[in-house]
Design an enzyme around this catalytic site. Sequence first.
Site, mmCIF file in Angstrom:
data_model
loop_
_atom_site.group_PDB
_atom_site.id
_atom_site.type_symbol
_atom_site.label_atom_id
_atom_site.label_comp_id
_atom_site.label_asym_id
_atom_site.label_seq_id
_atom_site.Cartn_x
_atom_site.Cartn_y
_atom_site.Cartn_z
ATOM 1 N N SER A 70 -14.633 50.438 -1.192
ATOM 2 C CA SER A 70 -13.192 50.585 -1.352
ATOM 3 C C SER A 70 -12.599 49.305 -1.937
ATOM 4 O O SER A 70 -12.855 48.210 -1.450
ATOM 5 C CB SER A 70 -12.546 50.890 0.003
ATOM 6 O OG SER A 70 -11.162 51.011 -0.126
ATOM 7 N N GLY A 71 -11.797 49.464 -3.006
ATOM 8 C CA GLY A 71 -11.172 48.315 -3.652
ATOM 9 C C GLY A 71 -11.978 47.728 -4.785
ATOM 10 O O GLY A 71 -11.584 46.721 -5.377
ATOM 11 N N THR A 115 -11.301 54.116 -8.908
ATOM 12 C CA THR A 115 -10.254 55.016 -9.402
ATOM 13 C C THR A 115 -9.785 54.604 -10.788
ATOM 14 O O THR A 115 -9.610 55.440 -11.677
ATOM 15 C CB THR A 115 -9.072 55.030 -8.420
ATOM 16 O OG1 THR A 115 -9.532 55.494 -7.142
ATOM 17 C CG2 THR A 115 -7.968 55.935 -8.908
ATOM 18 N N ASN A 166 -7.239 47.767 -0.448
ATOM 19 C CA ASN A 166 -6.906 48.330 -1.755
ATOM 20 C C ASN A 166 -5.520 48.955 -1.692
ATOM 21 O O ASN A 166 -5.215 49.715 -0.781
ATOM 22 C CB ASN A 166 -7.958 49.401 -2.126
ATOM 23 C CG ASN A 166 -7.788 49.939 -3.521
ATOM 24 O OD1 ASN A 166 -6.875 49.553 -4.237
ATOM 25 N ND2 ASN A 166 -8.659 50.838 -3.908
ATOM 26 N N SER A 206 -6.111 53.102 -2.649
ATOM 27 C CA SER A 206 -7.434 53.552 -2.212
ATOM 28 C C SER A 206 -7.491 55.078 -2.167
ATOM 29 O O SER A 206 -6.603 55.737 -1.619
ATOM 30 C CB SER A 206 -7.732 52.988 -0.814
ATOM 31 O OG SER A 206 -8.975 53.460 -0.351
ATOM 32 N N SER A 207 -8.539 55.638 -2.762
ATOM 33 C CA SER A 207 -8.738 57.089 -2.704
ATOM 34 C C SER A 207 -9.189 57.468 -1.301
ATOM 35 O O SER A 207 -10.233 57.016 -0.832
ATOM 36 C CB SER A 207 -9.807 57.523 -3.718
ATOM 37 O OG SER A 207 -9.373 57.273 -5.028
ATOM 38 N N GLY A 255 -15.804 54.764 -1.456
ATOM 39 C CA GLY A 255 -16.926 53.837 -1.358
ATOM 40 C C GLY A 255 -17.327 53.579 0.081
ATOM 41 O O GLY A 255 -16.675 54.031 1.032
ATOM 42 N N GLU A 278 -17.616 52.065 3.590
ATOM 43 C CA GLU A 278 -16.548 51.447 4.372
ATOM 44 C C GLU A 278 -17.076 50.924 5.700
ATOM 45 O O GLU A 278 -17.852 51.599 6.397
ATOM 46 C CB GLU A 278 -15.409 52.452 4.644
ATOM 47 C CG GLU A 278 -14.662 52.871 3.383
ATOM 48 C CD GLU A 278 -13.485 53.773 3.669
ATOM 49 O OE1 GLU A 278 -12.652 53.933 2.762
ATOM 50 O OE2 GLU A 278 -13.396 54.297 4.794
#
Length: 1025
Positions: free
Chosen positions: A104-105, A109, A156, A159-160, A386, A388
Site C-alpha cells: 500500500s502506497g 493505482t 497512502n 489507497s485502494s 498490496g 499490509e
Amino acid sequence: MAEHESLEFGKADFVLLDNVSMEEFMANLKLRFEKGRIYTYIGEVVVSVNPYRAMNIYGRDVIEQYKGRELYERPPHLFAIADAAYKAMKRRNKDTCIVISGESGAGKTEASKYIMQYIAAITNPNQRAEVERVKNMLLKSNCVLEAFGNAKTNRNDNSSRFGKYMDINFDFKGDPIGGHINNYLLEKSRVIFQQEGERSFHSFYQLLRGAPDSLLRSLHIQKDPKAYNFIKVGGQLKSCINDGADFKAVADAMKVIGFTGDEIQTVYKILATILHLGNLTFGVDGDVTLIENTKLVSVIRELLSTKEENVEKALLYRTVATGRDVIEKQHTTQEANYGRDALAKAMYERLFCWIVSRINDIIEVRNYDAKIHGKNTVIGVLDIYGFEIFQNNSFEQFCINYCNEKLQQLFIQLVLKQEQDEYQREGIPWKHIDYFNNQIIVDLVEQQHKGIFAVLDEACMNVGKVTDEVFLQGLNTKLAKHAHYTSRKLSPTDKSLEFDRDFRIRHYAGDVVYSVVGFIDKNKDTLFQDFKRLLYNSSNSVLKAMWPEGKLRITEVTKRPLTAATLFKNSMISLVENLASKEPYYVRCIKPNDVKSPLLFEHERCRHQVEYLGLLENVRVRRAGFANRQTYPRFLQRYKMISEFTWPNHDLPSDKDAVKRLLQGCGFDHDVAYGKTKVFIRTPRTLFSLEEQRAEMVQRIVLFLQKVWRGTIARMRYRRMRAALTILQAYRRYKVKSYIREVNRRFKNVRSMKDHGRHVKWPTPPKVLRRFEEALKSIHSRWWAWTLIKGLSPEETLQVRAKVAGLEALKGQRADLGLQRAWEGNYLKRDSPDTAASFTLVSSDLQRKDKFMRVLFSCNVRKINRFHKSENRAVLITDRHLYKMDPLKQYKPMKSIPLYNETVLSWIPSGRADQLMSGVIQVTGLSVSPGKDQLVVFHTKDSRDLVVCLQDMVPANESRIGELVGTLLSHFKSEKRKLQVNIASPIQCSMNGRKCTVIVEPKINQSQPDFTKSRSGYILAVPGN
C-alpha cells in the site's frame, strides 16, 4: 535491453549488474531514484519506485516516443510495458495482462491509470466515435471507482481498499470496443471504523464538502464530517485532498458513463442514510430496547422511500422461523448496534458492487460477431491491494495478504515456467535456480480441511455459541506443527503474542500477527433478512433492484450462504486462473519511505520490499544461463553493421549462420549460445561491447547516409529545378506566342476600322509581358494619333497640339477646357465687330514693326492698373509678344511684353504724349484658378505681373482659359522653351514689385467680373449664378 543510458543514471536493467547481490541491487535502485529515474527493468518486468512528486514524463510527446517501439529501444517506462502488452495482443492475436503489485502506497493505482492513459492514447487513430466513447468511459470509470473504493490511510492518501481487475476488449484492428471490471473484497469495515489518522471512503467527504447546500438540505446532512460518528475520525484530519473539486469530477464522470439522474440521487441518499445510521443510538426501558433519537428514523425512512414503522421494526426486531412458525425476537442493545453496523456495511458494499455492475452494463461489448469482425482479444490490468502489516491486523488484512501470496506464487511460477520452457524449446541447457516457493503458505491458508479458511468455516458452522477463541483453538490444534504458523499457546515465551487472541503467519513478505477478534462475525457476514426485505420493499426502484434477495419470505430462506472467506478464496483462484491463461507483464511497485518524501530513500524499508517481492531471485533466474536473448532476425537488424559479412545484407545460408559469423568476428563466440530461433548472450559486458561497437558504427553510417542522402536530395532538387525551368521557359514561350497571336488576331483589320481599333479590348497579358503590353499600347496610341492627324491641315495640326498641351496642363484641375469647340485664337474681331477694322489696322502695323508671324490669341479683358483701379482693356498675343491695348482708343498698344528674352519698347502714357521706354522683360509663366472664372495672371521677369480676367465673350458663357493656356504651351514647346503653368486659389503674384494675392469670390448680384482692392491684394468678384 533498455536503451543504453549514461552510467550516471545507473543500470537501466538489473540483469546488467556486474555482480548480482543485494548490495549492488539496492545501490543501483537508490542511484536511479535519486537521479529521477523511477523505472528500471528486470528483463521484461518493470520495477517502479513511487517518486511522491509530479513528474513530466507522461505527456503526449513521451507517448509518441514509446509508441510502436521495442522494449529495449527506449529508457525504462510504464509506457514501454503497456506498449509491449498491446503489441503482443495485436501482433500475435494473444490475450495479455499487466499485473501491478506492491504494498500500500507504492503507486499501484497511479501506475494503472497511466497504463490506461497510454492505451487510450495510441488506439483509434481514425477517431471512430464509438471507440472514442468506449475509451472515454473506461477512463472515467477509474474516477468513479476511486471515489467509492479508495480511502486515505496512514500509508497512502489514495489507497485502494478493494481489488480491481479490468479486461479491455479490442477488435481485430486493435481498437478498444468494450471492457469488464471485476472487484474483489471491498474493505467494508472501514465504513463504520477507521484507525487513528485514517479516513473512511472518499465518497462520504466528497458529498459533505462538495455538494450544493440544496442537496445537503434534501438529504438532511451538514458539511461538517465531525457531526457523524462513522466518519468523525477522518473528519478531524487535515489533508491536501480537494474533496469539493473531486465531488464535481465524480458527478460529471457518472453522467458521462451513463448513470441517470435518479440513479445518482439514489447514490447520494444511500451515503446520507449510512451517515445517519451511525448517529442512531439505542437505549433500554426495562426489558424493551428503544431508539433514543427517533427523529433520525423519520429521516432514514424518507431517504429509503419506505415506511417509518418498517424501519423501526427492522432495527429493533429480528424475524426468526422455527419450523413452520414465525416469531419476532426483540434485539438487545448489543444486537441492535450490531444490526445497525451490519446494515451500514452491507448497504455500502451493495452500492459499490451495483456501481461496478452498472459500469459493466454500459461498457460491455455489444453486437460483436467473431465470424464477421475477427477475434476479440483482451488486455487485462490488475490493480489490487498490496501486502499490509498494520498495528492491528484483522480478517481484511488476512485476506489481502493471502491474495498477495497467490499473486506472488503466480509470478514465480510463470517466470520460472517461461524461462524453463524457452531454454527447453531452444535446446539450451537449464541449470535449476533455488528460490523461495510460497506454495506452502498458500496451502496453509486455502488447503481443504486443514487450511485456515477451512478451520474458520468449520467454526462458523458449529451449533451453539461460537467465539473467535474457539476458532483460534481449532487453528492451534490443526496447525501446531506447521513451520509458518505459531501462536502464544504454541510459543509460550513469545510475549509479542496475546493469549487467546493472536496468531502469527510467516508470509513471503515477512511475519504478520493477526488478531482473531471479529474473524467469525466478518466471515459469517450476517445481515438479518429483515433488512433485506426492508430495502427490497422500497418505492425507490433503483434501491429495490440492489436487493433482489429481499423478495424471499423468511420461511423460504433455507440455504446457508457461502462465507466471506470461501467467496474470496474462490474469486482469487478464478483470478489466478484467468491471469495464467494470458501472457503476463509485471509492474513491481516499491515504496521508498513511509513519510511520502520525494527525497528520502529508506534503505532497509526498500530492501525488505525487494526481498519479499523476490526481485533479486527474478534477476538471478533471468541471468541463470544468459542475461539476454533475441531472435536472429532482430539481432541482425540491430547489430549487422558491426561486421563486413552482414552489412548491409548477408549472403550466408541463414540468419543463424550470419549471427555466428558476426559474433565470431567480434570474439564473443565463447560467451554466447545458439538456440533454434534465438541467440543467447551470457554476460552483460558482451552486450555492452556490442552496443558500443554499434554506436560507433551508427555514427559512421549516419554520416555516410547523410552524405548520400544530401547528394541525392541535391541532385533531385537540381533535376526538379532544371525541369521546372524548362517547363517554365516553354510555358512562357507558349504564353508569349499565344498573347502575340491573340493581339495580332484582334488588331488584324485595325486600318479599316472607323476608330482605328480604339474599341478593341486588349487581351490579358502574361505577367512577363505586362511592361511589353504598356509599350505596345503606347505604340498603338501613338499610331492612332498619327493616323488621325496626318490628314489635317497645318492650322488644324497646330490647334490639335494646342488642345493636347492644354489637356496635359489642366486635366483634372478645371472642368471646362473648351476642347469640344474649334479654337479660333483671334477673338477680338468676332467679339467686337464694330471696332474690328481698327484692331485689324493696329495689328497689321504691329506685325510690320515687330515682325511676328501669327496671332496666337486675342480677347477683351478686365485688368487692374497701377493705381489699383480696374479698367477694360484688350490683350493680343502673337508668336513673339503680348500686347496690352486700349479698346477705347482704337486698340492703341499700351504695353508690349516679349514672350522671350529681348530688348523691347513700351508705350507708357505721360501727359499728352506717349514716351517710349526700353527694358529687358519676358513672360515667365501663367497662373489660373481651378474654378470656372476666366482669371489669368501673366508672370513677368520684372515682377510686374499682368492680372486680367477675360470678358465680353461671344457667347458670354464661353470658357477660353484652356485655349489660352494650351496655345501658349504649344507655342513655347515648338520653340523648345518652357512655360510654367500654375493652377491655384488664391493666386500669388507681384504688382510693381509687391507680393499680393488674387482671390476669386462669387457674388449673387454681380453681373460682370470685376476687381476690388483687398488688404492682401485683390478680389475678383464673379457672378454667383
